[in-house]
Design an enzyme around this catalytic site. Structure first.
Site, PDB file in Angstrom:
ATOM      1  N   CYS A   2       0.822  -1.207   0.000  1.00 51.69           N
ATOM      2  CA  CYS A   2       0.000   0.000   0.000  1.00 51.69           C
ATOM      3  C   CYS A   2       0.858   1.260   0.000  1.00 51.69           C
ATOM      4  CB  CYS A   2      -0.884   0.005   1.231  1.00 51.69           C
ATOM      5  SG  CYS A   2      -1.864  -1.477   1.375  1.00 51.69           S
ATOM      6  N   ARG A  27       4.054   1.138  -6.936  1.00 50.65           N
ATOM      7  CA  ARG A  27       4.136   0.134  -5.880  1.00 50.65           C
ATOM      8  C   ARG A  27       3.150  -1.006  -6.094  1.00 50.65           C
ATOM      9  NH1 ARG A  27       5.992   2.144  -0.523  1.00 50.65           N
ATOM     10  NH2 ARG A  27       4.646   0.556   0.311  1.00 50.65           N
ATOM     11  N   TRP A  74      -3.457  -2.284  -1.610  1.00 48.66           N
ATOM     12  CA  TRP A  74      -3.134  -3.579  -2.212  1.00 48.66           C
ATOM     13  C   TRP A  74      -3.783  -4.595  -1.289  1.00 48.66           C
ATOM     14  CZ3 TRP A  74      -0.156  -8.023  -1.166  1.00 48.66           C
ATOM     15  CH2 TRP A  74       0.283  -8.736  -2.273  1.00 48.66           C
ATOM     16  N   ASN A 100      -0.708   0.998   6.206  1.00 55.22           N
ATOM     17  CA  ASN A 100       0.133   0.099   5.430  1.00 55.22           C
ATOM     18  C   ASN A 100       0.633  -0.975   6.379  1.00 55.22           C
ATOM     19  OD1 ASN A 100       1.833  -1.091   3.625  1.00 55.22           O
ATOM     20  ND2 ASN A 100       3.154   0.692   3.297  1.00 55.22           N
ATOM     21  N   GLY A 101       0.447  -2.247   6.023  1.00 57.19           N
ATOM     22  CA  GLY A 101       0.873  -3.342   6.896  1.00 57.19           C
ATOM     23  C   GLY A 101      -0.297  -4.266   7.159  1.00 57.19           C
ATOM     24  N   GLU A 488      17.454 -15.228 -12.461  1.00 58.39           N
ATOM     25  CA  GLU A 488      17.006 -13.833 -12.534  1.00 58.39           C
ATOM     26  C   GLU A 488      16.265 -13.579 -13.856  1.00 58.39           C
ATOM     27  OE1 GLU A 488      16.649 -11.512 -10.562  1.00 58.39           O
ATOM     28  OE2 GLU A 488      16.735  -9.638 -11.653  1.00 58.39           O
ATOM     29  N   LYS A 492      12.406 -12.340 -14.118  1.00 60.10           N
ATOM     30  CA  LYS A 492      12.002 -11.132 -14.861  1.00 60.10           C
ATOM     31  C   LYS A 492      10.930 -11.487 -15.877  1.00 60.10           C
ATOM     32  CE  LYS A 492      14.374  -7.950 -13.153  1.00 60.10           C
ATOM     33  NZ  LYS A 492      14.189  -8.687 -11.943  1.00 60.10           N
ATOM     34  N   GLU A 495       7.589 -12.168 -14.192  1.00 62.51           N
ATOM     35  CA  GLU A 495       7.024 -10.965 -13.584  1.00 62.51           C
ATOM     36  C   GLU A 495       6.341 -10.049 -14.579  1.00 62.51           C
ATOM     37  OE1 GLU A 495       9.472  -8.960 -10.091  1.00 62.51           O
ATOM     38  OE2 GLU A 495      10.718  -9.432 -11.790  1.00 62.51           O
ATOM     39  N   HIS A 511      17.860 -34.095 -15.364  1.00 58.07           N
ATOM     40  CA  HIS A 511      17.229 -34.733 -14.205  1.00 58.07           C
ATOM     41  C   HIS A 511      15.751 -34.386 -14.110  1.00 58.07           C
ATOM     42  CE1 HIS A 511      21.136 -36.117 -12.800  1.00 58.07           C
ATOM     43  NE2 HIS A 511      21.581 -34.960 -13.263  1.00 58.07           N
ATOM     44  N   LYS A 610       6.114  -3.032  -5.468  1.00 60.23           N
ATOM     45  CA  LYS A 610       7.545  -2.710  -5.471  1.00 60.23           C
ATOM     46  C   LYS A 610       8.183  -3.013  -4.125  1.00 60.23           C
ATOM     47  CE  LYS A 610      11.337  -1.094  -7.121  1.00 60.23           C
ATOM     48  NZ  LYS A 610      12.051  -1.996  -8.034  1.00 60.23           N
TER      49      LYS A 610
HETATM   50  C1  F6R Z   1      12.166  -8.696  -8.902  1.00 61.01           C
HETATM   51  C2  F6R Z   1      12.024  -7.833  -7.749  1.00 61.01           C
HETATM   52  C3  F6R Z   1      11.770  -8.452  -6.436  1.00 61.01           C
HETATM   53  C4  F6R Z   1      12.657  -7.797  -5.370  1.00 61.01           C
HETATM   54  C5  F6R Z   1      12.339  -8.375  -3.996  1.00 61.01           C
HETATM   55  C6  F6R Z   1      13.239  -7.799  -2.910  1.00 61.01           C
HETATM   56  O1  F6R Z   1      12.312  -7.989 -10.090  1.00 61.01           O
HETATM   57  O2  F6R Z   1      12.086  -6.634  -7.863  1.00 61.01           O
HETATM   58  O3  F6R Z   1      11.997  -9.819  -6.477  1.00 61.01           O
HETATM   59  O4  F6R Z   1      13.986  -8.010  -5.703  1.00 61.01           O
HETATM   60  O5  F6R Z   1      11.012  -8.103  -3.684  1.00 61.01           O
HETATM   61  O6  F6R Z   1      13.140  -6.409  -2.841  1.00 61.01           O
HETATM   62  P1  F6R Z   1      14.204  -5.555  -2.053  1.00 61.01           P
HETATM   63  O7  F6R Z   1      15.498  -5.623  -2.780  1.00 61.01           O
HETATM   64  O8  F6R Z   1      13.640  -4.168  -1.999  1.00 61.01           O
HETATM   65  O9  F6R Z   1      14.312  -6.173  -0.689  1.00 61.01           O
END
Ligand code: F6R
Length: 615
Positions: A2, A27, A74, A100-101, A488, A492, A495, A511, A610
């Site tokens: 949020c 976010r 959210w 938020n939380g 990674e 990506k 996501e 495997h 985010k």
């Molecule tokens: C992937 C991504 C997330 C963050 C994860 C940790 O593209 O952005 O997987 O890497 O949520 O976030 P931080 O680095 O802010 O702890």
């Protein structure tokens, strides 16, 4: 998660709140709302499920008043509906709250309210907060006391901003635990509150993060802050060096592309002034450990989540190879769950670009409380909660705000930061002597230009994506230090393009995952000419023998690899230890252009946020 915004001053609050919410859209959210109190003490609340544009469209007349708060929700408790959107009010409508939380004990608190004759009207956990504040006020006590009592009974990590008709010139801000950061912004005759810096930066760069247990009373003239015990805490605002323009999208269609393109600069900023060739040395101003303390270490453990976890995986290799110290990595959430054994001789390195990821903060808190092991955090946000847990021990990434939900520039900068840390430890411990330290540092200093060359090829990725945008599944394979880049790349891809993708160590292919190979499942193979090259080539042949389509990320000039691949991404020659910074760019570009070709919402992918402040 949020987003929160608050304003008190002499300007009309409505447009400032809406603009702030717009800056928090990245976010991730599913509803939004604002509340504004006018000079006659009348409260106007507007809230809507859906996009911010839906909220804006529903407001016929901008509310009158110079104090207010806003929220992007959210959903965690209760459906995405207008009613469940924030702000939430008490039954008496005398208290308004955005939150938020998660209030973990909201059911119990709801029953307590019912016993006092108060019925909640939403499905949210948040609603108990204004109801409790209002109840405690009725029981006799000023607003601050009622707020303090309320915060004391909430379980879980929570940040709130509250407004009351009883004190129409005050915003109240409170934070419990690590879920949900909240920052005060100091203007001239006006004050701002936000969950994230990008919403404050257009107005001010003088800020103050609220710490766990703190409560602030904010008026147009400034703020007063108290800790959990009720003692006054010094304000000490921080002057942050962030350019508001950096938070804008500029010429780019998406923040993600802008942030991908910024990486040569963000990498040099992260390395700048920290690594020197003559004499070969690394200086990390915010790492309060001298050579003796670094020599006393026996182990390094690196924790993080998502992309930051992938950076941690590569960081392990840096520690082993450059620092000459046993090292491991762990998913921060699992780390805490399994009650790990550490000791004071283990250095715990946490990676969190936001410094607010609740799983990572909880792992750090566990280390601080149980093991009292030395800690340092790799973080992109000055003064974030993670840096408070480490008492300021940090390696800042200097990337500027990362707005795209999918992390890009902070991922590569985290690799550079871990590399610097490993060199610093390696030099202190004598593992890197003069010439080897010099070579290691030279390799790192070369990365901004290598990344620049990778970015020059971006049009080729666009063409590739147009051909394969229909794929529904993809595999990413690599070995050694490149394996986390396969992970990674797959993350990506999932996501932002919503193509199902998995990253595997190439040796694992036979495997099980090889059963998935057919011509509809493209396989991205990272096969640089390093010590593991021949093995990778064999794996690629196994894929091709089963009709699989291979996108090869290989060394520049590798004609043979290029000839057999449906797409070949050449990587300029670089030392194997820094090569992940180059191949990460390929992984990002593949995902970005696939998502673009599929028409996905790249900067705000569905279901993602985010800053992940709930467990
Ligand atoms: C992937 C991504 C997330 C963050 C994860 C940790 O593209 O952005 O997987 O890497 O949520 O976030 P931080 O680095 O802010 O702890």
């Amino acid at each position: 998660m949020c987003g929160i915004i608050g304003y008190v001053g002499s300007q009309a609050a409505g447009p400032i709140l809406l603009e702030g919410l717009h800056r928090l859209e990245y976010r991730g959210y599913d509803s939004s709302g604002i509340a504004v109190l006018n000079h006659a003490g009348v409260l106007a609340i507007h809230k809507r499920a859906g996009k911010l544009a839906d909220l804006t469209a529903s407001i016929e007349e901008s509310p009158d008043g110079c104090i207010g708060l806003g929220h992007t929700r959210w959903a965690t408790h209760g459906a995405v509906t207008d009613r469940n959107a924030h702000p939430h009010t008490s039954s008496a409508s005398d208290v308004v709250v955005v939150h938020n939380g998660i209030v973990e004990n909201f059911r119990e608190l709801r029953s307590r309210l019912q016993r006092s004759g108060i019925e909640t009207v939403t499905q949210t956990d948040t609603e108990v907060i204004p109801q409790l504040i209002s109840l405690y006020q009725q029981e006799g006590g000023d607003f601050l006391t009622a707020l303090r009592r309320t915060m004391a009974v909430l379980h879980g990590g929570n940040a709130i901003v509250a407004l009351t008709q009883a004190r129409p010139d005050h915003l109240y801000v409170a934070r419990n635990g690590h879920a949900g950061g909240v920052v005060l912004g100091f203007g001239e005759g006006e004050m701002f509150v936000a969950s994230d810096l990008p919403a404050l930066l257009p107005h001010t760069t003088r800020i103050r993060h609220l710490a766990d247990g703190e409560i602030a009373a904010v008026t147009a003239e400034g703020a007063r802050i108290w800790d959990r015990s009720g003692a006054t805490v010094p304000l000490e605002p921080l002057q942050v060096d962030l350019d508001p323009v950096a938070a804008m999208k500029g010429q780019y269609r998406h923040f993600m592309l802008k942030e991908i393109m910024e990486q040569p600069r963000t990498l040099s900023d992260t390395i700048r002034g920290r690594a020197r060739i003559d004499p070969p040395s690394v200086e990390l101003a915010d790492l309060p450990m001298d050579d003796e303390a670094l020599r006393a270490l026996r182990r390094v453990l690196i924790v993080g989540m998502g992309s930051s976890l992938h950076a941690a995986m590569i960081g392990r290799t840096y520690m082993e190879r450059l620092a000459g110290i046993p090292a491991d990595f762990d998913n921060a959430s699992e780390f805490r769950s399994r009650e790990p054994l550490l000791g004071p001789e283990t250095l715990v390195v946490s990676i969190s670009q936001s410094g607010e990821t609740v799983d990572t903060l909880a792992a750090m808190q566990h280390v601080a409380e149980i093991w009292k092991a030395p800690q340092v955090t790799v973080c992109n946000v000055e003064g974030a909660q993670s840096t408070r847990i480490t008492d300021g021990a940090a390696i800042y990434l200097r990337c500027g705000p990362e707005v795209g939900v999918a992390s890009t520039k902070c991922f590569t900068a985290s690799l550079a930061a871990l590399y610097l840390l490993a060199c610093r430890i390696g030099i202190a411990r004598g593992h890197l002597d003069g010439p080897t330290a010099e070579h290691a540092i030279e390799c790192l200093l070369a990365t901004p230009s290598i990344v620049d060359r990778m970015l020059e090829q971006r049009e080729a990725y666009e063409a590739l994506a147009a051909r394969f945008a229909e794929a529904e599944h993809m595999l990413y394979i690599a070995r050694g230090i490149q394996y986390p880049i396969a992970m990674e790349g797959a993350l990506k891809c999932k996501e932002i393009s919503y193509i199902h993708a998995e990253g595997y160590p190439a040796g694992e292919l036979k495997h099980g995952p090889i059963a998935l190979i057919d011509r509809r499942v493209p396989v991205v193979a990272i096969a640089l000419r390093d010590a593991l090259y021949e093995k990778l080539v064999s794996n690629i042949q196994q894929v091709q023998a089963r009709g699989g389509t291979v996108f090869a990320i290989g060394s520049e000039g590798d004609e043979q690899l290029a000839a057999g691949a449906a797409f070949f991404a050449p990587v300029p020659e670089s030392d194997p230890l820094v090569a992940p910074l180059a191949t990460a760019i390929s992984a990002q570009l593949i995902a970005y252009y696939l998502a673009l070709a599929r028409g996905a919402d790249i900067d705000q992918p569905r279901h993602l946020a985010k800053t992940v402040t709930v467990e």
